[in-house]
Scaffold this motif. Structure first.
Motif, short mmCIF file in Angstrom:
data_model
loop_
_atom_site.label_atom_id
_atom_site.label_comp_id
_atom_site.label_asym_id
_atom_site.label_seq_id
_atom_site.Cartn_x
_atom_site.Cartn_y
_atom_site.Cartn_z
N ILE A 163 -15.28 16.26 8.53
CA ILE A 163 -14.94 14.93 8.04
C ILE A 163 -15.80 13.93 8.81
O ILE A 163 -15.70 13.82 10.03
N SER A 164 -16.66 13.23 8.09
CA SER A 164 -17.55 12.27 8.77
C SER A 164 -16.75 11.07 9.25
O SER A 164 -15.73 10.68 8.65
N ASP A 165 -17.20 10.46 10.32
CA ASP A 165 -16.52 9.27 10.85
C ASP A 165 -16.58 8.13 9.84
O ASP A 165 -15.64 7.33 9.74
N SER A 166 -17.67 8.07 9.07
CA SER A 166 -17.78 6.99 8.09
C SER A 166 -16.76 7.17 6.97
O SER A 166 -16.16 6.19 6.51
N THR A 167 -16.52 8.41 6.55
CA THR A 167 -15.50 8.67 5.53
C THR A 167 -14.12 8.35 6.07
O THR A 167 -13.28 7.75 5.39
N LEU A 168 -13.87 8.74 7.30
CA LEU A 168 -12.57 8.48 7.92
C LEU A 168 -12.30 7.00 8.02
O LEU A 168 -11.16 6.54 7.88
N GLN A 209 -8.63 8.17 2.23
CA GLN A 209 -7.97 8.96 1.20
C GLN A 209 -8.85 10.14 0.77
O GLN A 209 -8.36 11.23 0.49
N SER A 210 -10.16 9.93 0.76
CA SER A 210 -11.09 11.01 0.41
C SER A 210 -11.01 12.13 1.43
O SER A 210 -11.10 13.32 1.08
N ALA A 211 -10.86 11.78 2.69
CA ALA A 211 -10.74 12.79 3.74
C ALA A 211 -9.49 13.64 3.53
O ALA A 211 -9.52 14.87 3.64
#
Length: 610
Positions: A116-121, A126-128
Motif C-alpha cells: 500500500i503506497s503512502d500516497s494511496t493511504l 478507501q482504495s487501500a
C-alpha cells in the motif's frame, strides 16, 4: 527517539514469526491471557497469531487495538481484522514512492501480500481498504479507520526496494511475486501491488516432474522445444537479445495445446498459466508486463482480431506498450517487458493476418515464427509415444501428469543462473555458436539468421537447464529438438532467403504447381488448341512462359523490377530482364516480351534453398 506512532499516542506492536508469509494458525489448546502479550505502553496495536483469553472470554486471533478508558485503565481490546503483518517499509530505487508491505492469509489459508503506497493511504484510503478486502482480508468495517492508522503509523526497521514487475531487477537479482532469488542479500525486493496478489504455485517435487513430465518430452521435438522455451526466457537479458514468439499451427486435436501444458508445468499450474488470445485482447500489455523475463502462453490465435495481429506481434517482441495520457494530459509511463511467447492455433500467423486484410511483412515472421505442429510421424504432434498404444492415450497421459506435477523446475534454474553468472554467459555464447554452425546455412538471409538465433536461445535454455540438473535430459537433447523445429520451419517457409525473396519464389511455385491449368499448352501445327480466357501464360517443352500481364498478376503488390532481379539471381530465369527479356510469338497475342521458367530450374531452386 519519538516515532510518528508515538506522536499520535499509538505504539504499533506485532506478535508473530519473522516470516509472516509462512505463519499458520496455532492450536487453540495453548491459549494465553491478554496479560501475557500486553506491552508496557498503551495505547497500541497488536497482532495475535492465536486465540487468547480476556476476562474469561475467548478472543479470536487477529489485529487488535489495545487502548485506555477514560480512567486511564486498559480498555477491552477492539478487533480490527484477521492477523495482518507489516513486513517492511518500501521505496523505489530512487528512494521515492514509499509504501508499506503487508502480509496476511485469506479465508482459504493462502498467503497474500501487497504494498500500500503512502500516497494511496493519504489521498485514497478507501482504495487501500478495497485492495485488502479483495485479497481476502476479513476486517471489521466499524474499525476500518484503526486499520488505516495501524498501517500509517507503523515503525518497522526492515526496508525493501519495489520493482514494477517480476524478472531481473539487476544482473544478480530475480524477483517473483512470492520470492526473490539474489546473490546479494543487502536488500529485499518486492513487486508493486498491481501485480503481486498473483503467485506461482507448485505441486510435486522436481524429481517427480523430471520422471513424469520431462521424461516424456524426450524424442518429441515439439514438446522438448516448448519446455526449453520456459528455461530460455530468463536468459534474454544475459544473451542481450530481443524477445519474440513461436506459433505452433495445425489441425484440431493434433495436440498443440499440450506443448503449452508441458511448458507451463515448468513455471506453475498449467490451468492458470495458459491464457487465450481472446481473454487478453484488451489487456495484453499488462499481461505481457506480468510475464517479464518469463514465458507468456497464448492459446487459440484464431479467436484474436486478425486486423490487430501484425501490430501485436511487433509490440510483444519489442517489449513496449503504447504511451497514454492521464486525465490531465500528462503522459503515463507505458508498460514494458522482455519475454518469449508461445502461441497455438489451427491457422498460420501469416494466413490469419492476410485473411483479415493485413499485409505480411518481413518483420512479422521474424518476431512470431510459425512452426507446423504436425511432426509428420503419423502421430500428430508426437514422434515417440513412450509405450502408449495411440497418440490419444499419450495425449491423455500428458494432460494428466501436467495436472499433478508442476512449478518445481523454474526456481532451481534461476538459482543456478544467479550463482553461476560467468559460466552461464560462457554457455550462452558457446552453445549459440554450436547451434548456428550446425543448423543455419552460411548463405542464409539475415532474417533467417535472426530467427535462427531465437531457436538457438531456446536450445541454450534447455541445455543449461539440463547441465544444472533441472531436466534430467542428456546433453544435446535440447539442441537436437530445436534444430529439428528450425529445419521444419525452413521447410515450411520454403527458402533460406529473405521474406521478400522467398515470397517471389513462393508465388512462382504456387502459379506453376497449383495454377498449372491456367497455362495454355502450345500445340503443334496439326493439334487442336484449347484457348484460355484467364491464362497466366503458356506451356511448351517443359517451360512455363509467363505473359507480361500474367506475371504482373502473380506478383501483385511486389515490385516487378525486384521480382525480376530475384528470379535472375536465383537462376530461375536464364534470359535478360527488363527490356532485355526475349520476345515470343504467342497464340492470339502475337509478339510479346515474356518470362520463361523451366521446371528443372524450379526443382533445382527448391533443393538448394530449402
Amino acid at each position: 527517539m519519538n516515532s510518528a506512532a508515538e506522536k499520535n499516542g499509538v505504539t504499533p506492536v506485532t506478535c508473530h514469526a519473522e516470516d509472516s508469509s509462512n505463519v499458520k494458525p496455532k492450536a487453540a489448546d495453548s491459549e494465553q491471557t491478554l496479560r501475557d502479550f500486553t506491552p508496557k505502553s498503551l495505547p497500541c496495536f497488536q497482532v495475535f497469531d492465536t486465540a487468547f483469553q480476556y476476562e474469561g472470554r475467548r478472543m479470536k486471533a487477529g489485529l487488535y487495538y489495545l487502548g485506555l478508558n477514560r480512567s486511564g485503565d486498559p480498555a477491552p481490546p477492539k478487533k480490527i481484522s484477521d492477523p495482518i503483518y507489516i513486513e517492511a517499509k518500501t521505496r523505489d530505487k530512487k528512494s521515492s514512492k514509499w509504501g508499506t508491505l503487508l502480509a496476511w492469509h485469506d479465508p482459504d489459508g493462502l498467503p497474500k501480500k501487497t504494498i500500500i503506497s503512502d500516497s494511496t493511504l493519504s489521498a485514497a484510503p478507501q482504495s487501500a481498504l478495497e485492495v485488502l478486502a479483495d485479497g481476502g482480508l476479513k476486517l471489521n468495517p466499524i474499525h476500518k479507520g484503526l486499520l488505516l492508522q495501524y498501517i500509517a503509523t507503523s515503525d518497522v526497521l526492515k526496508r525493501g526496494v519495489v520493482v514494477e514487475k517480476q524478472g531481473w531487477a539487476n544482473d544478480e537479482t530475480y524477483v517473483l511475486p512470492n520470492t526473490t532469488i539474489s546473490a546479494c542479500q543487502i536488500e529485499s525486493y518486492f513487486i508493486a501491488s498491481s501485480y503481486n496478489l498473483e503467485t506461482s504455485s507448485a505441486k510435486g517435487t522436481l524429481q517427480q516432474w523430471q520422471e513424469n513430465v520431462a521424461a516424456l518430452c524426450v524424442g518429441n521435438s515439439r514438446l522438448l522445444f516448448a519446455t526449453s522455451m520456459a528455461f530460455a526466457a530468463p536468459l534474454l537479458r544475459a544473451a542481450n537479445v530481443q524477445g519474440g514468439g513461436f506459433h505452433f499451427f495445425g489441425g484440431s486435436s493434433i495436440g498443440k495445446t499440450l506443448t503449452m501444458r508441458v511448458a507451463a508445468s515448468v513455471i506453475s499450474n498449467p490451468d492458470s498459466t495458459i491464457l487465450t488470445w481472446r481473454a487478453t485482447d484488451n489487456g495484453l500489455e499488462g499481461v505481457a508486463a506480468k510475464h517479464n523475463d518469463s514465458l507468456l502462453l497464448l492459446d487459440e490465435l484464431g479467436q484474436f482480431d486478425g486486423r490487430r495481429l501484425g501490430e501485436v506481434a511487433y509490440m510483444l517482441a519489442n517489449g513496449l506498450g503504447k504511451a497514454r495520457s492521464n486525465k490531465l494530459g500528462i503522459a503515463n509511463k507505458p508498460f514494458s517487458w522482455r519475454l518469449l511467447f508461445m502461441s497455438t492455433g489451427e491457422i498460420e500467423f501469416a494466413d490469419h493476418l492476410r485473411d483479415s486484410g493485413g499485409r505480411v511483412k518481413a518483420g512479422h515472421e521474424v518476431r512470431m515464427i510459425s512452426i507446423p505442429a504436425d511432426a509428420k510421424k503419423g502421430h500428430g504432434l508426437f514422434e515417440n509415444l513412450h509405450g502408449c498404444k495411440t497418440s490419444l492415450d499419450f495425449a491423455n497421459q500428458i494432460q494428466h501428469i501436467t495436472s499433478d506435477f508442476y512449478g518445481s523446475a523454474f526456481l532451481p534454474l534461476i538459482e543456478f543462473i544467479v550463482d553461476n553468472k560467468a559460466l552461464v554467459q560462457t554457455m550462452i555464447n558457446d552453445l549459440t555458436s554450436e547451434f548456428m554452425t550446425s543448423f543455419c546455412p552460411e548463405n542464409a538471409d539475415s532474417q533467417v539468421k535472426r530467427a535462427a538465433m531465437r531457436f538457438a536461445l531456446v536450445a541454450v535454455g534447455g541445455e543449461i537447464a539440463s547441465f544444472s540438473g533441472v531436466t534430467g535430459w542428456l546433453k544435446g537433447e535440447s539442441i537436437r529438438a530445436a534444430g529439428h523445429c528450425f529445419n521444419d520451419w525452413i521447410q515450411h517457409r520454403g527458402s533460406i532467403h529473405s521474406h521478400e525473396e522467398a515470397e517471389v519464389i513462393s508465388r512462382i511455385r504456387t502459379a506453376i504447381v497449383q495454377r498449372a491449368h491456367l497455362f495454355e499448352h502450345i500445340c503443334g501445327q496439326n493439334q487442336i488448341r484449347s484457348p484460355l480466357s484467364n491464362r497466366l501464360g503458356f506451356y511448351q517443352d517443359e517451360a512455363f512462359i509467363f505473359t507480361s500481364e500474367g506475371f504482373k498478376e502473380v506478383m501483385s503488390g511486389i515490385s516487378i523490377d525486384f521480382a525480376e532481379q530475384v528470379l535472375k539471381r536465383q537462376g530461375l530465369i536464364k534470359h535478360g530482364i527488363g527490356k532485355e527479356r526475349p520476345r515470343r510469338r504467342l497464340p492470339d497475342i502475337g509478339q510479346q516480351r515474356v518470362y520463361i521458367i523451366h521446371s528443372a530450374e524450379l526443382e533445382r531452386c527448391d533443393s538448394v534453398t530449402v
